[in-house]
Each structure stands twice: as structure tokens, then as C-alpha cells.
Design a protein around this motif. Structure first.
Motif, PDB file in Angstrom:
ATOM      1  N   UNK A   1     -30.158 -59.828  81.724  1.00 28.67           N
ATOM      2  CA  UNK A   1     -31.211 -59.858  80.685  1.00 28.67           C
ATOM      3  C   UNK A   1     -32.062 -57.824  80.367  1.00 28.67           C
ATOM      4  N   UNK A   2     -32.576 -57.345  81.054  1.00 30.08           N
ATOM      5  CA  UNK A   2     -33.233 -56.628  81.024  1.00 30.08           C
ATOM      6  C   UNK A   2     -31.630 -55.835  81.357  1.00 30.08           C
ATOM      7  N   UNK A   3     -31.554 -54.825  80.510  1.00 26.52           N
ATOM      8  CA  UNK A   3     -30.555 -53.564  80.720  1.00 26.52           C
ATOM      9  C   UNK A   3     -30.436 -52.179  81.568  1.00 26.52           C
ATOM     10  N   UNK A   4     -31.841 -51.943  81.587  1.00 22.63           N
ATOM     11  CA  UNK A   4     -31.884 -50.764  83.453  1.00 22.63           C
ATOM     12  C   UNK A   4     -31.175 -51.465  83.751  1.00 22.63           C
ATOM     13  N   UNK A   5     -31.782 -52.830  84.723  1.00 18.91           N
ATOM     14  CA  UNK A   5     -31.187 -53.960  85.397  1.00 18.91           C
ATOM     15  C   UNK A   5     -30.353 -54.338  85.536  1.00 18.91           C
ATOM     16  N   UNK A   6     -29.409 -54.168  84.015  1.00 20.16           N
ATOM     17  CA  UNK A   6     -28.145 -54.227  84.755  1.00 20.16           C
ATOM     18  C   UNK A   6     -26.935 -52.932  85.265  1.00 20.16           C
ATOM     19  N   UNK A   7     -27.677 -51.905  84.140  1.00 20.08           N
ATOM     20  CA  UNK A   7     -26.915 -50.905  85.074  1.00 20.08           C
ATOM     21  C   UNK A   7     -27.401 -50.425  86.199  1.00 20.08           C
ATOM     22  N   UNK A   8     -28.639 -50.954  86.586  1.00 16.23           N
ATOM     23  CA  UNK A   8     -29.019 -50.531  88.465  1.00 16.23           C
ATOM     24  C   UNK A   8     -28.438 -51.656  89.135  1.00 16.23           C
ATOM     25  N   UNK A   9     -27.545 -52.924  88.625  1.00 12.95           N
ATOM     26  CA  UNK A   9     -26.552 -53.660  89.641  1.00 12.95           C
ATOM     27  C   UNK A   9     -25.582 -52.688  90.130  1.00 12.95           C
ATOM     28  N   UNK A  10     -25.009 -52.803  89.055  1.00 12.75           N
ATOM     29  CA  UNK A  10     -23.512 -52.486  88.707  1.00 12.75           C
ATOM     30  C   UNK A  10     -23.742 -51.235  89.542  1.00 12.75           C
ATOM     31  N   UNK A  11     -24.520 -50.137  89.438  1.00  9.94           N
ATOM     32  CA  UNK A  11     -24.331 -48.774  90.276  1.00  9.94           C
ATOM     33  C   UNK A  11     -24.670 -49.358  91.467  1.00  9.94           C
ATOM     34  N   UNK A  12     -25.506 -49.679  91.888  1.00  9.02           N
ATOM     35  CA  UNK A  12     -25.548 -50.446  93.646  1.00  9.02           C
ATOM     36  C   UNK A  12     -24.543 -51.008  94.131  1.00  9.02           C
ATOM     37  N   UNK A  13     -24.345 -52.055  93.353  1.00  8.38           N
ATOM     38  CA  UNK A  13     -23.404 -53.580  93.700  1.00  8.38           C
ATOM     39  C   UNK A  13     -22.311 -53.177  93.691  1.00  8.38           C
ATOM     40  N   UNK A  14     -21.642 -52.178  92.325  1.00  3.72           N
ATOM     41  CA  UNK A  14     -20.461 -51.982  92.313  1.00  3.72           C
ATOM     42  C   UNK A  14     -19.756 -50.977  92.464  1.00  3.72           C
ATOM     43  N   UNK A  15     -20.368 -49.381  92.443  1.00  2.83           N
ATOM     44  CA  UNK A  15     -20.112 -48.348  92.928  1.00  2.83           C
ATOM     45  C   UNK A  15     -20.951 -48.092  94.214  1.00  2.83           C
ATOM     46  N   UNK A  16     -21.950 -48.928  94.812  1.00  3.11           N
ATOM     47  CA  UNK A  16     -22.477 -48.198  96.158  1.00  3.11           C
ATOM     48  C   UNK A  16     -23.687 -47.412  95.739  1.00  3.11           C
ATOM     49  N   UNK A  17     -24.205 -47.338  94.640  1.00  2.00           N
ATOM     50  CA  UNK A  17     -24.714 -45.487  94.798  1.00  2.00           C
ATOM     51  C   UNK A  17     -23.684 -44.538  94.351  1.00  2.00           C
ATOM     52  N   UNK A  18     -22.475 -44.643  94.423  1.00  2.00           N
ATOM     53  CA  UNK A  18     -22.062 -43.396  93.505  1.00  2.00           C
ATOM     54  C   UNK A  18     -21.949 -43.563  91.864  1.00  2.00           C
ATOM     55  N   UNK A  19     -21.743 -42.452  91.475  1.00  2.00           N
ATOM     56  CA  UNK A  19     -21.615 -41.936  89.961  1.00  2.00           C
ATOM     57  C   UNK A  19     -20.988 -43.366  89.569  1.00  2.00           C
ATOM     58  N   UNK A  20     -21.665 -43.540  88.241  1.00  2.00           N
ATOM     59  CA  UNK A  20     -20.743 -45.208  87.916  1.00  2.00           C
ATOM     60  C   UNK A  20     -20.568 -44.047  86.373  1.00  2.00           C
ATOM     61  N   UNK A  21     -19.273 -43.611  85.780  1.00  2.00           N
ATOM     62  CA  UNK A  21     -19.252 -43.074  84.384  1.00  2.00           C
ATOM     63  C   UNK A  21     -19.071 -44.227  83.588  1.00  2.00           C
TER      64      UNK A  21
END
Length: 293
Positions: A104-124
């Protein structure tokens, strides 16, 4: 595609020349392999059992720790701002059971996507994203925010902000699951207006019980056509088309959306299952749907 010559004639009425006709006909070719689909009980893919175990370990706000211990995330740990507003479930979708993470928290959504999908790499362009589907060979899951769907303001649709965010989660979930269904069972999932219409149709139907062409067209940024609009997803799905063909496709998809809304209100259609409606839309090309009424 049915009635090819008739469709060429219709496209010429919309202002298409011969070259543009061929371009639009190629774009509107139906890619879904519906004839080989046989409905049956959908078995879980192997990763679902693993996710059931992961979800069983989530309690008392420990979701951050569970994510970092059980889900691959690259070198850096996931650091949630509001862990109690993040949840997981195994959702029984149109394509079978699929793990879903809600943030529900926008920043948490971005954090989860960056870490679980992009594994910490840049997420365009992550700020423009409201959903992300991890589609690996051995692991699949969906991450959803409750941002307004397609960045459409609630007031544009005459809705309260909280209600629109509630609908947005449902629309996104069903949208992603519909892409999963067509990829898993019908052999295709593409950046094409046909795919997007079907996915949005399912989402909007599941959210409010009826298809609203205005919502779909607002998401595409062409609900006020021919007035130019800066925001909308239409260019994403027509980026390979010439300017002439893209302009014709605007006219086509506007009529298609309104035809599909009219179709969805028919009594026999109301009695169809979710899968039956989706299969109908998949078995008809955009130009078939254009000629529906």
C-alpha cells in the motif's frame, strides 16, 4: 482474421491509404491460439508450494524478515518503510494460483520491485509503474501497488480517492493475471492493444461488475480524442507503428472499446464465466471486434 477485404474497406473509410491498411492489418492480426485451448482444472506450478510455505511464516509484522530470508533479492536486503501495510497471498486467478505481494505504501512498492525483480540493479521508469510481474522459468509472482490505475485521477472518473485505489488494486491484479493466462495457455502475451483491451476488460469487470469503455480509453489517454492528451499508455503499444497507422488505430480502438462495452451488457454475456468472456475476446481480432456492431 475474418472478412479481410471488408476490413480494408473500413480502414480506408477511416482515412488509411494502401500502405497504412497493410500496416494496421498486420498489427491487428490475432496472435492468440484459442482453438487448441481445452478448459480443465489448472494444476499449480511447482513454485506455488514454496510460496505457500513462505506466506505461512508471515505473522506479527515480520514480513520484511521473511522476504529477506526466503526470497532472492540481490546483494542488498529489502528495507520496508511500512511492513504492516505489505501483505502476501496465493491468488486463485484466471490462469491458476499465483503469489501476489500487495504494497500500500508507494515507497515500499518501489523497494520491493527494485530488490525482488531487479535485484538491486537500476529499475527504469519505476515511478510510472503500479504493478510488476516476475515471470521466471521456476518462479512467478506479482507485486501490486494501490496507486491510481494508469495514473488516472479519481475525480476524472467521478470516484472517491479511496474507492478508486481499491478498484485499482483489483484492476491491476486481474490485468496481470490475464496476461499470465494468455501467455500460459494461448501462446501469446504482447505489447499490443488487443492484449491490453482484454486485460483491462477483465480487470474492470472484476472490479465493478461491468466494463467501462471510458476507463479503458482514459488509461490509454485517448478518451477525449481528437483532443491531444499528454498522459496515457497508447504510445507504449503502438511505438512500432507509423504516425498514420497509429492515428487509424486510435479510431479503431475507440470503437472497439465501445463495442465491447455494449457486448458486455448483453444478457447472455452476463451469464458467461470470466474465462468464457476472455476466450471470446481472444478469439476475435481487434478488427473483428470493431465490426461487432
Amino acid at each position: 482474421m475474418k472478412n479481410l477485404e471488408n476490413y480494408k474497406a473500413e480502414l480506408k473509410k477511416l482515412g488509411a491509404d494502401d500502405a497504412t491498411c497493410e500496416e494496421v492489418l498486420a498489427y491487428c492480426e490475432n496472435k492468440f491460439n484459442v482453438k487448441d485451448y481445452t478448459p480443465s482444472e489448472i494444476e499449480d506450478e511447482p513454485f506455488v508450494a514454496t510460496w505457500r510455505n513462505i506466506i505461512s511464516e508471515v505473522h506479527d509484522g515480520n514480513i520484511n524478515e521473511v522476504m529477506n530470508e526466503r526470497i532472492p533479492h540481490g546483494a542488498e536486503d529489502v528495507k520496508l518503510r511500512s511492513p504492516r501495510s505489505v501483505s502476501m497471498e496465493i491468488y486463485n486467478s484466471i490462469a491458476g494460483n499465483i503469489p501476489v505481494i500487495y504494497a500500500k505504501d508507494e515507497e515500499d512498492f518501489y523497494e520491493i520491485v527494485k530488490k525482488l525483480i531487479y535485484k538491486g540493479m537500476p529499475a527504469p521508469n519505476i515511478e510510472k509503474t503500479g504493478a510488476s510481474f516476475a515471470y521466471g522459468k521456476n518462479n512467478k509472482f506479482i507485486i501490486l501497488s494501490n496507486k491510481p490505475y494508469s495514473n488516472i485521477p479519481a475525480e476524472k472518473l467521478g470516484l472517491e480517492e479511496a474507492k478508486w485505489r481499491e478498484y485499482s488494486v483489483i484492476i491491476r491484479r486481474e490485468h496481470e493475471c490475464t496476461h499470465y493466462f494468455t501467455k500460459r495457455f494461448l501462446g501469446s502475451s504482447q505489447n499490443n492493444l488487443h492484449d491490453e483491451l482484454i486485460a483491462d476488460f477483465t480487470g474492470i469487470m472484476c472490479a465493478v461488475g461491468e466494463f467501462k469503455a471510458k476507463w479503458f480509453l482514459a488509461g490509454m489517454g485517448i478518451d477525449l480524442y481528437p483532443e491531444k492528451q499528454e498522459i496515457g499508455r497508447f504510445p507504449v503499444y503502438t511505438s512500432k507503428l507509423s504516425d498514420k497507422a497509429a492515428e487509424i488505430m486510435k479510431k479503431v480502438i475507440i470503437k472497439v472499446a465501445n463495442n465491447v462495452e455494449k457486448w458486455s451488457k448483453q444478457e447472455p454475456v452476463k451469464k458467461m464465466t470470466r474465462n468464457e468472456r476472455v476466450l471470446f475476446l481472444c478469439s476475435n481480432s481487434l478488427l473483428d471486434l470493431y465490426s461487432l456492431y
